[in-house]
Write a protein that holds these residues in place. Sequence first.
Motif, PDB file in Angstrom:
ATOM      1  N   VAL A  12       0.834  -1.327  -0.088  1.00  0.00           N
ATOM      2  CA  VAL A  12      -0.101  -0.009  -0.158  1.00  0.00           C
ATOM      3  C   VAL A  12       0.912   1.430   0.085  1.00  0.00           C
ATOM      4  O   VAL A  12       1.790   1.508   0.827  1.00  0.00           O
ATOM      5  N   ASP A  13       0.617   2.265  -0.942  1.00  0.00           N
ATOM      6  CA  ASP A  13       1.508   3.355  -1.069  1.00  0.00           C
ATOM      7  C   ASP A  13       0.773   4.354  -0.019  1.00  0.00           C
ATOM      8  O   ASP A  13      -0.349   4.624  -0.168  1.00  0.00           O
ATOM      9  N   MET A  35      -3.580   7.541   0.058  1.00  0.00           N
ATOM     10  CA  MET A  35      -3.249   6.135  -0.042  1.00  0.00           C
ATOM     11  C   MET A  35      -3.794   5.291  -1.134  1.00  0.00           C
ATOM     12  O   MET A  35      -4.964   5.577  -1.603  1.00  0.00           O
ATOM     13  N   PRO A  37      -3.361   1.383  -3.665  1.00  0.00           N
ATOM     14  CA  PRO A  37      -2.472   0.312  -4.069  1.00  0.00           C
ATOM     15  C   PRO A  37      -1.165   0.286  -4.926  1.00  0.00           C
ATOM     16  O   PRO A  37      -1.120   1.392  -5.735  1.00  0.00           O
ATOM     17  N   PHE A  66      -4.987  -3.164   5.351  1.00  0.00           N
ATOM     18  CA  PHE A  66      -4.182  -2.628   4.219  1.00  0.00           C
ATOM     19  C   PHE A  66      -4.564  -3.676   2.974  1.00  0.00           C
ATOM     20  O   PHE A  66      -4.574  -3.348   1.675  1.00  0.00           O
ATOM     21  N   GLN A  69      -6.999  -3.000   0.447  1.00  0.00           N
ATOM     22  CA  GLN A  69      -6.465  -1.899  -0.761  1.00  0.00           C
ATOM     23  C   GLN A  69      -6.436  -2.840  -2.095  1.00  0.00           C
ATOM     24  O   GLN A  69      -6.647  -2.455  -3.346  1.00  0.00           O
ATOM     25  N   ALA A  70      -5.606  -4.154  -1.900  1.00  0.00           N
ATOM     26  CA  ALA A  70      -5.662  -5.060  -3.012  1.00  0.00           C
ATOM     27  C   ALA A  70      -6.787  -5.667  -3.373  1.00  0.00           C
ATOM     28  O   ALA A  70      -7.438  -5.469  -4.506  1.00  0.00           O
ATOM     29  N   THR A  73      -9.279  -3.358  -5.166  1.00  0.00           N
ATOM     30  CA  THR A  73      -9.129  -2.759  -6.285  1.00  0.00           C
ATOM     31  C   THR A  73      -9.258  -3.737  -7.429  1.00  0.00           C
ATOM     32  O   THR A  73      -9.822  -3.690  -8.375  1.00  0.00           O
ATOM     33  N   THR A  92       0.656  -6.680   5.615  1.00  0.00           N
ATOM     34  CA  THR A  92       0.601  -6.327   4.078  1.00  0.00           C
ATOM     35  C   THR A  92       1.665  -5.338   3.860  1.00  0.00           C
ATOM     36  O   THR A  92       1.671  -4.529   4.837  1.00  0.00           O
ATOM     37  N   ILE A  94       3.813  -2.128   2.622  1.00  0.00           N
ATOM     38  CA  ILE A  94       3.598  -0.764   2.748  1.00  0.00           C
ATOM     39  C   ILE A  94       4.878  -0.063   2.253  1.00  0.00           C
ATOM     40  O   ILE A  94       6.051  -0.546   2.424  1.00  0.00           O
TER      41      ILE A  94
END
Length: 304
Positions: A12-13, A35, A37, A66, A69-70, A73, A92, A94
């Motif tokens: 996760v960015d 925030m 992916p 987190f 987020q994947a 998406t 997860t 980051i």
Amino acid sequence: MGKAVVFGSFVVDLMARSPHLPIAGETVKGSMFKMGPGGKGFNQGVAAHKAGADVVMVTKLGKDTFADQALNTMDALGMPKDHLFFTEDAETGIALILVDENTSQNEIIIVPGACNTITEADTDKLEPLLKEAEYVLLQLEVNQDANERVVGLANKYGCRVIVNTAPYSEITDEFLSKVYMVTPNEVEAEEMTGVHVDGLESAKEAAAHFRKKGVKDVVITLGSRGAFVSSEGREEIIPPFKVDAVDTTGAGDAFNGGLLAALAEGKDLWKAAEFASALAALSVQKLGTTPSMPEREEIEQFLK
Ligand code: ATP
């Protein structure tokens, strides 16, 4: 259309912008936080999927928020989620990205977390998938022993391995000897071969190094100067599409995802590199990484 697999990282960015980057011990009040992916593997998987490939994304997530987020998406994009691994023993991954809003300079810390803990039991489960896949695309962002096992399985079933050698880390000659194609950028190409790549002749020299180790095809991305492609005695630079770039982060991921998508549908390497360049050129005109990957229709329009 052949099946393609992307085996790689998800992180996760977490991006914050501030008037200046903090020095050690300093706290700086930021102006913006975002925030989303990320991870080279995931970005390339999304790029290939949006470009129309029949692609399966393989990565490992923690059991935490987190991971959503994947998952969210992938749901939104209609990507199959049946080859995701999960662990309770790691978070997860980051990436903490700090950006100076005046100079655009950044500082990044990546904690790959779960996707750095891919076990033999996990990769064993990929055997049926690699048996039917035509191409598997890897990067160097997950634990390398997992990459090595995937390459072993891919070789067993004649599935062609493409390695995007990013981020640079040392890999063995034995690993390279099992790889069909490498796609370093110019910096990684230099780190891996010792040849400073700044044009056609030096790119040819770097490609020869890879070929000596057993790699068949070599693609070296050269940023806004295009991409060098070397295959079966033909070596050329594919010029970039001229566009106004606003954010080149993830250009390499866009290119690699596009290359995979095009090869899996049967395009030859030259056509595939052109398709990948178009995809990357479209992506650099938008902000962000996964959101900036273009849809198939957009790429086809652009190539007309
Ligand atoms: P990153 O690490 O930021 O993802 P990279 O170093 O892996 O990038 P690059 O070599 O910078 O990858 O770019 C990949 C490809 O994207 C290039 O080969 C080119 O086709 C395309 N590209 C990059 N920058 C531009 C640009 N400014 N205009 C058009 N195409 C570009």
